[in-house]
Each structure stands twice: as structure tokens, then as C-alpha cells.
Design a protein around this motif. Structure first.
Motif, PDB file in Angstrom:
ATOM      1  N   ASP A 157       0.774  -1.161   0.083  1.00 41.60           N
ATOM      2  CA  ASP A 157       0.044  -0.045   0.121  1.00 41.60           C
ATOM      3  C   ASP A 157       0.885   1.294   0.024  1.00 41.60           C
ATOM      4  N   GLU A 160       2.203   1.657  -3.222  1.00 40.90           N
ATOM      5  CA  GLU A 160       1.339   2.229  -4.330  1.00 40.90           C
ATOM      6  C   GLU A 160       1.033   3.823  -4.057  1.00 40.90           C
ATOM      7  N   MET A 161       1.083   4.113  -2.672  1.00 42.03           N
ATOM      8  CA  MET A 161       0.809   5.473  -2.416  1.00 42.03           C
ATOM      9  C   MET A 161       1.870   6.539  -2.945  1.00 42.03           C
ATOM     10  N   LYS A 162       3.175   5.921  -2.725  1.00 39.21           N
ATOM     11  CA  LYS A 162       4.425   6.512  -3.444  1.00 39.21           C
ATOM     12  C   LYS A 162       4.077   6.811  -5.056  1.00 39.21           C
ATOM     13  N   GLN A 163       3.910   5.574  -5.598  1.00 45.64           N
ATOM     14  CA  GLN A 163       3.834   5.745  -6.884  1.00 45.64           C
ATOM     15  C   GLN A 163       2.573   6.750  -7.374  1.00 45.64           C
ATOM     16  N   LEU A 164       1.536   6.940  -6.708  1.00 43.80           N
ATOM     17  CA  LEU A 164       0.251   7.814  -6.851  1.00 43.80           C
ATOM     18  C   LEU A 164       0.994   9.325  -6.680  1.00 43.80           C
ATOM     19  N   ALA A 165       1.607   9.413  -5.540  1.00 48.03           N
ATOM     20  CA  ALA A 165       2.337  10.512  -5.131  1.00 48.03           C
ATOM     21  C   ALA A 165       3.132  11.198  -6.377  1.00 48.03           C
ATOM     22  N   TRP A 167       3.115  10.310  -9.534  1.00 45.82           N
ATOM     23  CA  TRP A 167       2.411  10.522 -10.491  1.00 45.82           C
ATOM     24  C   TRP A 167       1.787  11.851 -10.365  1.00 45.82           C
ATOM     25  N   ALA A 168       1.058  12.297  -9.378  1.00 44.42           N
ATOM     26  CA  ALA A 168       0.456  13.489  -9.167  1.00 44.42           C
ATOM     27  C   ALA A 168       1.067  14.785  -9.138  1.00 44.42           C
ATOM     28  N   SER A 169       2.520  14.519  -8.761  1.00 40.43           N
ATOM     29  CA  SER A 169       3.395  15.787  -8.687  1.00 40.43           C
ATOM     30  C   SER A 169       4.153  15.657 -10.020  1.00 40.43           C
TER      31      SER A 169
END
Length: 169
Positions: A157, A160-165, A167-169
Motif C-alpha cells: 500500500d 502504491e501511495m508513493k507511486q500515486l504521489a 504521478w500526481a506531482s
């Protein structure tokens, strides 16, 4: 008489061929004349259009148009700046670094998980030997595997959060 009729027939065929050629020539000239007339009309209308465009553009100055377009661009930029200023929350976004907040949140979550793990009551280890049943795990092994799975799931998890962060930045 038959010979005379045959000669007449040949003469008529020759005349027919000449008349057919003459008609073809007249038809060709008629089409050329129509095309010339169409070209003349097109040319005349193009002249009218050129004069009309000249009259319309006579009142326009290219420098004034360029200045006007620059003014419009500047006003659009000002409007965008105003819109950006209105839509930003007053100083809130600049107060905190998002990476620091994420690190602190992860620390708090880890502390909460560790605290929860301290409160877990594990059963006492049995003093007797374990039964040898293939395929069935003793309770302590089961709990150990469950804890291991929870940590693994948490690590996934977090990834996944690091990848999402990222991607978002």
C-alpha cells in the motif's frame, strides 16, 4: 443501276462523314465559347471581390490590428492572473511542504500500528508437542503468517501511495 446506287451510297456516306465532322467542330467551338464566357464571368466576379476586399481593408491599418491583438492578449493574461489569485486559498498551500506532511502521516500510521501490535495478546505456547497433521497449521503459525501478510500488504500500500504521489506531482 445498282452500280449507280452504290456510287450514290458512297457519296452520301462521304457527305455524312463530312457533315458529322463539321457538327463535331461546331460543337467543340460552342463548348469553347461557353468556357470563354464562364471564364470571363469568373474573372469579372474575382475583380469585384478584389475591389470589395480592397474597400473593406482600406479602413484597416495593420499596425492598429497588431496593437489591438497585443492589447487583447495582455487583458487575457490579466484576467487569468486575477482568476488564479481568486481561486488560490489564502496562504494555506504555501504553509506546509506536502512531502513533510506525508512523512509525518506515515510516521503516525506506523506508531498506531505498532501500538496496536503491542496490545495483541498472543496465546501461550503449548507445552506438548504439536500434532503432525499435514496441511493444517497450528494457531501460533497462523497468527505469525497473518501478521506477516499485514506488514506485506502495508508495504505494498505504501509503495502504491508513493507511486500515486509521484504521478500526481
Amino acid at each position: 443501276a445498282a452500280l449507280q446506287a452504290l456510287k450514290r451510297k458512297k457519296r452520301y456516306e462521304k457527305q455524312l462523314s463530312q457533315i458529322d465532322g463539321t457538327l463535331s467542330t461546331i460543337e467543340f467551338q460552342r463548348e469553347a465559347l461557353e468556357n470563354s464566357h464562364t471564364n470571363t464571368e469568373v474573372l469579372k466576379n474575382m475583380g469585384y471581390a478584389a475591389q470589395a476586399m480592397k474597400k473593406v481593408h482600406e479602413n484597416m491599418d495593420l499596425n492598429k490590428i497588431d496593437d489591438l491583438m497585443q492589447d487583447i492578449t495582455e487583458q487575457q493574461d490579466v484576467a487569468q492572473e486575477i482568476s488564479d489569485a481568486i481561486s488560490n486559498r489564502a496562504g494555506f498551500a504555501d504553509e506546509f511542504d506536502e512531502d513533510e506532511l506525508m512523512a509525518e502521516l506515515e510516521e503516525l500510521e506506523q506508531e498506531e500500528l505498532n501500538k496496536g501490535m503491542r496490545d495483541v495478546r498472543l496465546p501461550s505456547v503449548p507445552s506438548t508437542s504439536l500434532p503432525s497433521r499435514p496441511g493444517k497449521l497450528p494457531a501460533c503459525h497462523f497468527i505469525f503468517l497473518m501478521i506477516k501478510l499485514c506488514y506485506k500488504k502495508r508495504a505494498e500500500d505504501e509503495d502504491e501511495m508513493k507511486q500515486l504521489a509521484a504521478w500526481a506531482s
